[in-house]
Design a protein around this motif. Structure first.
Motif, PDB file in Angstrom:
ATOM      1  N   GLU A  10       6.163   0.245  -4.555  1.00  0.00           N
ATOM      2  CA  GLU A  10       4.871   0.425  -4.064  1.00  0.00           C
ATOM      3  C   GLU A  10       3.857   1.139  -4.700  1.00  0.00           C
ATOM      4  O   GLU A  10       2.562   1.071  -4.598  1.00  0.00           O
ATOM      5  CB  GLU A  10       5.291   1.108  -2.712  1.00  0.00           C
ATOM      6  N   ALA A  11       4.278   2.211  -5.086  1.00  0.00           N
ATOM      7  CA  ALA A  11       3.410   3.228  -6.085  1.00  0.00           C
ATOM      8  C   ALA A  11       2.334   2.574  -7.173  1.00  0.00           C
ATOM      9  O   ALA A  11       1.479   2.742  -7.576  1.00  0.00           O
ATOM     10  CB  ALA A  11       3.959   4.271  -6.567  1.00  0.00           C
ATOM     11  N   HIS A  12       3.479   1.473  -7.878  1.00  0.00           N
ATOM     12  CA  HIS A  12       2.861   0.517  -8.587  1.00  0.00           C
ATOM     13  C   HIS A  12       2.028  -0.649  -8.355  1.00  0.00           C
ATOM     14  O   HIS A  12       1.740  -1.636  -8.979  1.00  0.00           O
ATOM     15  CB  HIS A  12       3.911   0.329  -9.727  1.00  0.00           C
ATOM     16  N   ARG A  13       2.039  -0.838  -7.204  1.00  0.00           N
ATOM     17  CA  ARG A  13       1.293  -1.803  -6.420  1.00  0.00           C
ATOM     18  C   ARG A  13      -0.124  -2.507  -7.171  1.00  0.00           C
ATOM     19  O   ARG A  13      -0.763  -1.768  -7.551  1.00  0.00           O
ATOM     20  CB  ARG A  13       0.886  -1.774  -5.067  1.00  0.00           C
ATOM     21  N   ARG A  14       0.094  -3.735  -7.431  1.00  0.00           N
ATOM     22  CA  ARG A  14      -1.063  -4.595  -8.076  1.00  0.00           C
ATOM     23  C   ARG A  14      -2.150  -4.508  -7.106  1.00  0.00           C
ATOM     24  O   ARG A  14      -2.010  -4.493  -5.864  1.00  0.00           O
ATOM     25  CB  ARG A  14      -0.571  -5.731  -8.468  1.00  0.00           C
ATOM     26  N   PRO A  15      -3.630  -4.458  -7.677  1.00  0.00           N
ATOM     27  CA  PRO A  15      -4.624  -4.466  -6.963  1.00  0.00           C
ATOM     28  C   PRO A  15      -4.508  -5.803  -6.026  1.00  0.00           C
ATOM     29  O   PRO A  15      -4.037  -6.877  -6.518  1.00  0.00           O
ATOM     30  CB  PRO A  15      -5.976  -4.396  -7.713  1.00  0.00           C
TER      31      PRO A  15
ATOM     32  N   ALA B 196      10.969  -9.791  -8.748  1.00  0.00           N
ATOM     33  CA  ALA B 196      11.956  -9.749  -7.726  1.00  0.00           C
ATOM     34  C   ALA B 196      13.432  -9.675  -8.415  1.00  0.00           C
ATOM     35  O   ALA B 196      14.182  -8.788  -8.173  1.00  0.00           O
ATOM     36  CB  ALA B 196      11.941 -10.821  -6.544  1.00  0.00           C
ATOM     37  N   PRO B 197      13.645 -11.102  -9.198  1.00  0.00           N
ATOM     38  CA  PRO B 197      15.208 -11.019  -9.564  1.00  0.00           C
ATOM     39  C   PRO B 197      15.210  -9.880 -10.691  1.00  0.00           C
ATOM     40  O   PRO B 197      16.108  -9.419 -10.775  1.00  0.00           O
ATOM     41  CB  PRO B 197      15.152 -12.365 -10.325  1.00  0.00           C
ATOM     42  N   LEU B 198      14.058  -9.406 -11.411  1.00  0.00           N
ATOM     43  CA  LEU B 198      14.225  -8.290 -12.355  1.00  0.00           C
ATOM     44  C   LEU B 198      14.581  -6.938 -11.860  1.00  0.00           C
ATOM     45  O   LEU B 198      15.443  -6.387 -12.416  1.00  0.00           O
ATOM     46  CB  LEU B 198      13.197  -8.399 -13.449  1.00  0.00           C
ATOM     47  N   THR B 199      13.950  -6.860 -11.044  1.00  0.00           N
ATOM     48  CA  THR B 199      14.169  -5.417 -10.309  1.00  0.00           C
ATOM     49  C   THR B 199      15.560  -5.293  -9.434  1.00  0.00           C
ATOM     50  O   THR B 199      16.180  -4.265  -9.636  1.00  0.00           O
ATOM     51  CB  THR B 199      13.019  -5.289  -9.193  1.00  0.00           C
ATOM     52  N   THR B 200      15.995  -6.313  -9.153  1.00  0.00           N
ATOM     53  CA  THR B 200      17.249  -6.428  -8.280  1.00  0.00           C
ATOM     54  C   THR B 200      18.270  -6.385  -9.554  1.00  0.00           C
ATOM     55  O   THR B 200      19.650  -5.795  -9.326  1.00  0.00           O
ATOM     56  CB  THR B 200      17.633  -7.461  -7.384  1.00  0.00           C
ATOM     57  N   PHE B 201      18.295  -7.027 -10.654  1.00  0.00           N
ATOM     58  CA  PHE B 201      18.886  -6.846 -11.671  1.00  0.00           C
ATOM     59  C   PHE B 201      19.137  -5.488 -12.055  1.00  0.00           C
ATOM     60  O   PHE B 201      20.128  -4.923 -12.363  1.00  0.00           O
ATOM     61  CB  PHE B 201      18.592  -7.497 -12.808  1.00  0.00           C
ATOM     62  N   LEU B 202      17.789  -4.816 -12.455  1.00  0.00           N
ATOM     63  CA  LEU B 202      17.939  -3.427 -12.759  1.00  0.00           C
ATOM     64  C   LEU B 202      18.715  -2.600 -11.544  1.00  0.00           C
ATOM     65  O   LEU B 202      19.394  -1.518 -12.100  1.00  0.00           O
ATOM     66  CB  LEU B 202      16.617  -2.851 -12.829  1.00  0.00           C
TER      67      LEU B 202
ATOM     68  N   ALA C 224       4.522  -6.275  -4.214  1.00  0.00           N
ATOM     69  CA  ALA C 224       3.908  -5.274  -4.878  1.00  0.00           C
ATOM     70  C   ALA C 224       3.450  -5.497  -6.363  1.00  0.00           C
ATOM     71  O   ALA C 224       2.388  -5.082  -6.713  1.00  0.00           O
ATOM     72  CB  ALA C 224       4.524  -3.870  -4.738  1.00  0.00           C
ATOM     73  N   ILE C 225       4.500  -6.190  -6.961  1.00  0.00           N
ATOM     74  CA  ILE C 225       4.195  -6.419  -8.296  1.00  0.00           C
ATOM     75  C   ILE C 225       3.806  -7.852  -8.712  1.00  0.00           C
ATOM     76  O   ILE C 225       2.790  -8.093  -8.873  1.00  0.00           O
ATOM     77  CB  ILE C 225       5.389  -6.118  -9.219  1.00  0.00           C
ATOM     78  N   ALA C 226       4.861  -8.696  -8.895  1.00  0.00           N
ATOM     79  CA  ALA C 226       4.650  -9.968  -8.972  1.00  0.00           C
ATOM     80  C   ALA C 226       5.894 -10.765  -8.700  1.00  0.00           C
ATOM     81  O   ALA C 226       6.961 -10.115  -8.729  1.00  0.00           O
ATOM     82  CB  ALA C 226       4.145 -10.262 -10.458  1.00  0.00           C
ATOM     83  N   ARG C 227       5.794 -11.824  -8.263  1.00  0.00           N
ATOM     84  CA  ARG C 227       7.084 -12.740  -7.805  1.00  0.00           C
ATOM     85  C   ARG C 227       8.212 -12.385  -8.915  1.00  0.00           C
ATOM     86  O   ARG C 227       9.382 -12.169  -8.500  1.00  0.00           O
ATOM     87  CB  ARG C 227       6.518 -14.125  -7.733  1.00  0.00           C
ATOM     88  N   PRO C 228       7.843 -12.616 -10.316  1.00  0.00           N
ATOM     89  CA  PRO C 228       9.030 -12.472 -11.306  1.00  0.00           C
ATOM     90  C   PRO C 228       9.634 -11.045 -11.294  1.00  0.00           C
ATOM     91  O   PRO C 228      10.933 -11.024 -11.769  1.00  0.00           O
ATOM     92  CB  PRO C 228       8.529 -12.667 -12.683  1.00  0.00           C
TER      93      PRO C 228
ATOM     94  N   ARG D 143      11.719  -8.415  -2.143  1.00  0.00           N
ATOM     95  CA  ARG D 143      10.778  -8.624  -1.207  1.00  0.00           C
ATOM     96  C   ARG D 143       9.542  -7.858  -1.475  1.00  0.00           C
ATOM     97  O   ARG D 143       8.570  -8.086  -2.003  1.00  0.00           O
ATOM     98  CB  ARG D 143      10.638  -8.717   0.365  1.00  0.00           C
ATOM     99  N   VAL D 144       9.788  -6.295  -1.670  1.00  0.00           N
ATOM    100  CA  VAL D 144       8.662  -5.440  -2.059  1.00  0.00           C
ATOM    101  C   VAL D 144       8.478  -5.552  -3.440  1.00  0.00           C
ATOM    102  O   VAL D 144       7.215  -5.452  -3.852  1.00  0.00           O
ATOM    103  CB  VAL D 144       9.421  -3.957  -1.847  1.00  0.00           C
ATOM    104  N   ALA D 145       9.190  -5.772  -4.563  1.00  0.00           N
ATOM    105  CA  ALA D 145       8.982  -5.907  -5.843  1.00  0.00           C
ATOM    106  C   ALA D 145       7.974  -7.444  -6.086  1.00  0.00           C
ATOM    107  O   ALA D 145       6.955  -7.334  -6.681  1.00  0.00           O
ATOM    108  CB  ALA D 145      10.127  -6.225  -6.703  1.00  0.00           C
ATOM    109  N   ALA D 146       8.297  -8.406  -5.302  1.00  0.00           N
ATOM    110  CA  ALA D 146       7.609  -9.477  -5.370  1.00  0.00           C
ATOM    111  C   ALA D 146       6.302  -9.491  -4.631  1.00  0.00           C
ATOM    112  O   ALA D 146       5.319 -10.075  -5.527  1.00  0.00           O
ATOM    113  CB  ALA D 146       8.459 -10.881  -4.733  1.00  0.00           C
TER     114      ALA D 146
END
Length: 84
Positions: free
Chosen positions: A76-81, A44-50, A38-42, A33-36
């Motif tokens: 959160e630190a990399h959050r998109r505008p 989410a699965p890539l971050t959990t994979f990592l 803060a960054i972008a929806r894609p 949820r945080v990755a989707a």
């Protein structure tokens, strides 16, 4: 359904001991949820994979809380505008 699927998936991979507890599931879903958001929806699965890959190198789920915490803070630190 989710518990049964994750247990079956772990067994299919030959690692039934890696079936996730409810707490571990919640932690990974929160990370997704945080990755989707803060960054972008894609992300989410890539971050959990990592996260899983990092834990897999160690061969256990013992460090899950730490990995989730580190990656959540990084997202959160990399959050998109807000206007993107």
């Amino acid at each position: 359904m989710l518990d049964s699927w994750l247990s079956e998936a772990a067994s299919e991979l030959g690692r039934p001991e890696l079936a996730l507890t409810a707490q571990q599931q919640d932690a990974l879903l929160d990370l997704a949820r945080v990755a989707a958001h803060a960054i972008a929806r894609p992300a989410a699965p890539l971050t959990t994979f990592l996260a899983g890959y990092a834990l897999g190198i160690g061969g256990s789920l013992d460090g899950l809380d730490s990995v989730v915490s580190v990656l959540s803070a990084a997202a959160e630190a990399h959050r998109r505008p807000a206007d993107e």
